[in-house]
Design a protein around this motif. Structure first.
Motif, PDB file in Angstrom:
ATOM      1  N   SER A   2       0.814  -1.207   0.000  1.00  0.00           N
ATOM      2  CA  SER A   2       0.000   0.000   0.000  1.00  0.00           C
ATOM      3  C   SER A   2       0.848   1.258   0.000  1.00  0.00           C
ATOM      4  CB  SER A   2      -0.937  -0.009   1.209  1.00  0.00           C
ATOM      5  OG  SER A   2      -0.196  -0.112   2.406  1.00  0.00           O
ATOM      6  N   LYS A   3       2.116   1.177   0.482  1.00  0.00           N
ATOM      7  CA  LYS A   3       2.975   2.359   0.513  1.00  0.00           C
ATOM      8  C   LYS A   3       3.296   2.853  -0.888  1.00  0.00           C
ATOM      9  CE  LYS A   3       5.183   1.157   4.931  1.00  0.00           C
ATOM     10  NZ  LYS A   3       6.448   0.785   5.592  1.00  0.00           N
ATOM     11  N   GLN A   4       3.182   1.986  -1.879  1.00  0.00           N
ATOM     12  CA  GLN A   4       3.479   2.351  -3.255  1.00  0.00           C
ATOM     13  C   GLN A   4       2.286   2.987  -3.952  1.00  0.00           C
ATOM     14  OE1 GLN A   4       4.589  -1.606  -4.523  1.00  0.00           O
ATOM     15  NE2 GLN A   4       6.773  -1.189  -4.270  1.00  0.00           N
ATOM     16  N   LEU A   5       1.151   2.998  -3.312  1.00  0.00           N
ATOM     17  CA  LEU A   5      -0.050   3.538  -3.931  1.00  0.00           C
ATOM     18  C   LEU A   5      -0.040   5.057  -3.900  1.00  0.00           C
ATOM     19  CD1 LEU A   5      -2.652   1.088  -2.375  1.00  0.00           C
ATOM     20  CD2 LEU A   5      -1.580   0.946  -4.621  1.00  0.00           C
ATOM     21  N   GLN A   6      -0.614   5.651  -4.933  1.00  0.00           N
ATOM     22  CA  GLN A   6      -0.644   7.102  -5.058  1.00  0.00           C
ATOM     23  C   GLN A   6      -2.030   7.631  -4.694  1.00  0.00           C
ATOM     24  OE1 GLN A   6       2.010   9.215  -5.929  1.00  0.00           O
ATOM     25  NE2 GLN A   6       0.555  10.771  -5.249  1.00  0.00           N
ATOM     26  N   TYR A   7      -2.116   8.298  -3.550  1.00  0.00           N
ATOM     27  CA  TYR A   7      -3.380   8.877  -3.102  1.00  0.00           C
ATOM     28  C   TYR A   7      -3.421  10.358  -3.465  1.00  0.00           C
ATOM     29  CZ  TYR A   7      -4.073   4.697  -0.193  1.00  0.00           C
ATOM     30  OH  TYR A   7      -4.254   3.415   0.257  1.00  0.00           O
ATOM     31  N   ASN A   8      -4.578  10.814  -3.936  1.00  0.00           N
ATOM     32  CA  ASN A   8      -4.793  12.223  -4.247  1.00  0.00           C
ATOM     33  C   ASN A   8      -6.126  12.669  -3.671  1.00  0.00           C
ATOM     34  OD1 ASN A   8      -2.454  12.797  -6.149  1.00  0.00           O
ATOM     35  ND2 ASN A   8      -3.406  11.072  -7.211  1.00  0.00           N
ATOM     36  N   LYS A   9      -6.294  13.967  -3.534  1.00  0.00           N
ATOM     37  CA  LYS A   9      -7.554  14.494  -3.012  1.00  0.00           C
ATOM     38  C   LYS A   9      -8.689  14.164  -3.971  1.00  0.00           C
ATOM     39  CE  LYS A   9      -9.311  18.641  -0.704  1.00  0.00           C
ATOM     40  NZ  LYS A   9     -10.708  18.491  -1.144  1.00  0.00           N
ATOM     41  N   ALA A  10      -9.799  13.719  -3.426  1.00  0.00           N
ATOM     42  CA  ALA A  10     -10.942  13.341  -4.262  1.00  0.00           C
ATOM     43  C   ALA A  10     -11.550  14.570  -4.921  1.00  0.00           C
ATOM     44  CB  ALA A  10     -11.995  12.628  -3.419  1.00  0.00           C
ATOM     45  N   GLU A  11     -12.041  14.385  -6.132  1.00  0.00           N
ATOM     46  CA  GLU A  11     -12.745  15.447  -6.845  1.00  0.00           C
ATOM     47  C   GLU A  11     -14.119  15.655  -6.203  1.00  0.00           C
ATOM     48  OE1 GLU A  11     -11.383  17.168  -9.192  1.00  0.00           O
ATOM     49  OE2 GLU A  11      -9.588  15.957  -9.576  1.00  0.00           O
ATOM     50  N   SER A  12     -14.673  16.850  -6.404  1.00  0.00           N
ATOM     51  CA  SER A  12     -15.949  17.194  -5.765  1.00  0.00           C
ATOM     52  C   SER A  12     -17.073  16.248  -6.192  1.00  0.00           C
ATOM     53  CB  SER A  12     -16.327  18.643  -6.093  1.00  0.00           C
ATOM     54  OG  SER A  12     -16.424  18.825  -7.498  1.00  0.00           O
ATOM     55  N   GLU A  13     -17.073  15.830  -7.492  1.00  0.00           N
ATOM     56  CA  GLU A  13     -18.140  14.928  -7.927  1.00  0.00           C
ATOM     57  C   GLU A  13     -17.983  13.546  -7.307  1.00  0.00           C
ATOM     58  OE1 GLU A  13     -15.107  15.197 -11.368  1.00  0.00           O
ATOM     59  OE2 GLU A  13     -16.069  16.534  -9.921  1.00  0.00           O
ATOM     60  N   GLU A  14     -16.741  13.148  -7.002  1.00  0.00           N
ATOM     61  CA  GLU A  14     -16.509  11.867  -6.349  1.00  0.00           C
ATOM     62  C   GLU A  14     -17.002  11.909  -4.904  1.00  0.00           C
ATOM     63  OE1 GLU A  14     -12.518  10.246  -8.626  1.00  0.00           O
ATOM     64  OE2 GLU A  14     -12.296  11.839  -7.143  1.00  0.00           O
ATOM     65  N   VAL A  15     -16.747  13.029  -4.238  1.00  0.00           N
ATOM     66  CA  VAL A  15     -17.249  13.210  -2.876  1.00  0.00           C
ATOM     67  C   VAL A  15     -18.772  13.145  -2.881  1.00  0.00           C
ATOM     68  CG1 VAL A  15     -17.376  14.772  -0.897  1.00  0.00           C
ATOM     69  CG2 VAL A  15     -15.243  14.581  -2.203  1.00  0.00           C
ATOM     70  N   GLY A  16     -19.370  13.843  -3.848  1.00  0.00           N
ATOM     71  CA  GLY A  16     -20.828  13.848  -3.952  1.00  0.00           C
ATOM     72  C   GLY A  16     -21.391  12.454  -4.197  1.00  0.00           C
ATOM     73  N   TYR A  17     -20.657  11.654  -4.957  1.00  0.00           N
ATOM     74  CA  TYR A  17     -21.121  10.300  -5.276  1.00  0.00           C
ATOM     75  C   TYR A  17     -21.182   9.434  -4.022  1.00  0.00           C
ATOM     76  CZ  TYR A  17     -21.414   5.724  -7.509  1.00  0.00           C
ATOM     77  OH  TYR A  17     -21.813   4.463  -7.889  1.00  0.00           O
ATOM     78  N   LEU A  41     -10.016  10.781  -0.166  1.00  0.00           N
ATOM     79  CA  LEU A  41      -8.928  10.635  -1.131  1.00  0.00           C
ATOM     80  C   LEU A  41      -9.346   9.708  -2.267  1.00  0.00           C
ATOM     81  CD1 LEU A  41      -6.041  10.089   1.449  1.00  0.00           C
ATOM     82  CD2 LEU A  41      -6.693  12.238   0.334  1.00  0.00           C
ATOM     83  N   ARG A  42      -8.592   9.747  -3.335  1.00  0.00           N
ATOM     84  CA  ARG A  42      -8.876   8.904  -4.499  1.00  0.00           C
ATOM     85  C   ARG A  42      -7.606   8.183  -4.923  1.00  0.00           C
ATOM     86  NH1 ARG A  42      -8.018  11.498  -9.662  1.00  0.00           N
ATOM     87  NH2 ARG A  42      -9.988  10.654 -10.409  1.00  0.00           N
ATOM     88  N   LEU A  43      -7.757   6.999  -5.472  1.00  0.00           N
ATOM     89  CA  LEU A  43      -6.620   6.289  -6.043  1.00  0.00           C
ATOM     90  C   LEU A  43      -7.130   5.250  -7.030  1.00  0.00           C
ATOM     91  CD1 LEU A  43      -5.262   3.449  -3.812  1.00  0.00           C
ATOM     92  CD2 LEU A  43      -7.294   4.743  -3.142  1.00  0.00           C
ATOM     93  N   SER A  44      -6.257   4.851  -7.930  1.00  0.00           N
ATOM     94  CA  SER A  44      -6.572   3.814  -8.901  1.00  0.00           C
ATOM     95  C   SER A  44      -5.492   2.749  -8.843  1.00  0.00           C
ATOM     96  CB  SER A  44      -6.661   4.401 -10.315  1.00  0.00           C
ATOM     97  OG  SER A  44      -7.733   5.313 -10.427  1.00  0.00           O
ATOM     98  N   ILE A  45      -5.913   1.490  -8.938  1.00  0.00           N
ATOM     99  CA  ILE A  45      -4.944   0.393  -8.955  1.00  0.00           C
ATOM    100  C   ILE A  45      -5.226  -0.505 -10.136  1.00  0.00           C
ATOM    101  CG2 ILE A  45      -4.492   0.444  -6.475  1.00  0.00           C
ATOM    102  CD1 ILE A  45      -6.362  -1.894  -6.125  1.00  0.00           C
ATOM    103  N   TYR A  62     -11.963   1.807   2.260  1.00  0.00           N
ATOM    104  CA  TYR A  62     -12.075   2.101   0.833  1.00  0.00           C
ATOM    105  C   TYR A  62     -13.515   1.953   0.361  1.00  0.00           C
ATOM    106  CZ  TYR A  62      -7.010   1.390   1.004  1.00  0.00           C
ATOM    107  OH  TYR A  62      -5.668   1.468   1.321  1.00  0.00           O
ATOM    108  N   PHE A  63     -13.815   2.703  -0.683  1.00  0.00           N
ATOM    109  CA  PHE A  63     -15.114   2.614  -1.345  1.00  0.00           C
ATOM    110  C   PHE A  63     -14.837   2.399  -2.829  1.00  0.00           C
ATOM    111  CE2 PHE A  63     -18.613   4.592  -3.739  1.00  0.00           C
ATOM    112  CZ  PHE A  63     -19.697   3.920  -3.191  1.00  0.00           C
ATOM    113  N   ILE A  64     -15.411   1.336  -3.396  1.00  0.00           N
ATOM    114  CA  ILE A  64     -15.154   1.007  -4.800  1.00  0.00           C
ATOM    115  C   ILE A  64     -16.101   1.794  -5.702  1.00  0.00           C
ATOM    116  CG2 ILE A  64     -15.007  -0.826  -6.528  1.00  0.00           C
ATOM    117  CD1 ILE A  64     -14.663  -2.828  -4.252  1.00  0.00           C
ATOM    118  N   VAL A  65     -15.523   2.657  -6.514  1.00  0.00           N
ATOM    119  CA  VAL A  65     -16.308   3.410  -7.499  1.00  0.00           C
ATOM    120  C   VAL A  65     -16.494   2.574  -8.758  1.00  0.00           C
ATOM    121  CG1 VAL A  65     -16.409   5.507  -8.911  1.00  0.00           C
ATOM    122  CG2 VAL A  65     -15.455   5.603  -6.603  1.00  0.00           C
TER     123      VAL A  65
END
Length: 326
Positions: A2-17, A41-45, A62-65
């Motif tokens: 998990s330390k290799q994963l790249q986390y970024n701030k979630a976009e507003s529409e993602e928060v709303g979802y 936060l948001r990330l893709s794997i 985690y929440f799976i989009v």
């Protein structure tokens, strides 16, 4: 890791979802919404990438989009699938929930997966200040444990067929989407056994669908007498009953064992045979007139089809009926 994963701030529409998903359980107030906007936060794997490992503290929930994850553990060097989660599911370490200890399972992506995440320390802080979040996650956990209990029960007492039916009912569409070996591991059956059961049920489903569409076609033909239209075509008839031309062709070939023209001509010939049996009709119409009324475009096509389907010409058929009356 998990330390290799790249986390970024979630976009507003993602928060709303994700807030919309939570709001289906309980209303979320403005302060809690603001907390999610600040800390989600948001990330893709990628497929086969590990989200977190065994013997590692899972620092997030985690929440799976979009995508799919599976929880796994190892026993005697054998991988055991403990759960599968897809869109709109929450995922974290079960044994180390909320970062309370080391995880006894690892989680890996079954597909390329897009996730939203919140650190457990932030989530635990929000639990202390927001009743609705406690209620929401209680409902989420209750559902998870009910599903887990039902799955454990069917795996303990159900045979392979019952396990297949359970999974197909509770996870519609997943059998075609997920790797068969993965589902087999989750249900504790051999992949070859699961494949055999799946093929058997797929064939039954296919036959049932063919029967349903075949019956719908028959009802439409009888009600609208589409066969009497000289310009009837496979494409036009398919459009009338709501099927693609390709699927209608399959129904005709596989369910009725007829080509389109033979199917239509069978209706035409049967209609003419019924008319020939009616003395009042035969006093006022010739065989050729009946043929055109039935949808045949020429005398030769009529005679050829009639003999092919009845085994004699229309004149011979008419004579046979007259002899029966004597």
């Amino acid at each position: 890791m998990s330390k290799q994963l790249q986390y970024n701030k979630a976009e507003s529409e993602e928060v709303g979802y994700v807030l919309n998903v939570l709001s289906r359980v309980h209303a979320v107030d403005a302060k809690l919404k603001e907390e999610f906007e600040n800390h989600l936060l948001r990330l893709s794997i990628k497929k086969d990438q590990i989200l977190f490992n065994e013997n590692e503290v899972c620092e997030y929930i985690y929440f799976i989009v979009k995508g799919a994850l599976m929880g796994c553990t190892t026993h005697n060097k054998q991988k055991i699938t403990t759960y599968i989660s897809v869109e709109n599911d929450f995922v974290s370490s079960i044994s180390g929930l909320h970062g309370s200890g080391y995880s006894q399972e690892y989680v890996v992506a079954v597909e390329d997966t897009h996730l939203l995440a919140m650190r457990n320390d932030e989530l635990n802080r929000l639990f202390s200040h927001h009743f609705e979040l406690n209620y929401i996650f209680r409902v989420v956990l209750e559902k998870y444990y009910k599903d887990a209990q039902q799955r454990a029960h069917i795996i303990r007492v159900g045979n392979a067929k019952e396990r297949y039916l359970y999974f197909a009912k509770t996870n519609p569409g997943y059998l075609d989407r997920l790797p068969l070996a993965l589902v087999a591991s989750l249900l504790n059956v051999k992949a070859s056994t699961l494949l055999s059961i799946k093929k058997n049920f797929s064939e039954k489903d296919k036959n049932k669908e063919l029967e349903e569409w075949g019956q719908k076609l028959e009802l439409h033909i009888n009600k609208h007498q589409s066969f009497r239209h000289k310009d009837v075509r496979l494409q036009s008839l398919a459009k009338e009953i709501g099927l693609s031309s390709h699927k209608l062709s399959i129904v005709l070939n596989s369910y009725f064992n007829k080509s389109f023209i033979d199917y239509i001509n069978q209706y035409r010939v049967n209609w003419i045979k019924g008319s020939i049996r009616n003395p009042d009709i035969m006093q006022n119409f010739t065989l050729e007139a009946l043929a055109y009324s039935a949808g045949f475009s020429s005398r030769s096509a009529f005679y050829s089809s009639f003999k092919k389907l009845v085994g004699m010409s229309p004149v011979e058929y008419s004579k046979t009926l007259n002899k029966e009356k004597l």
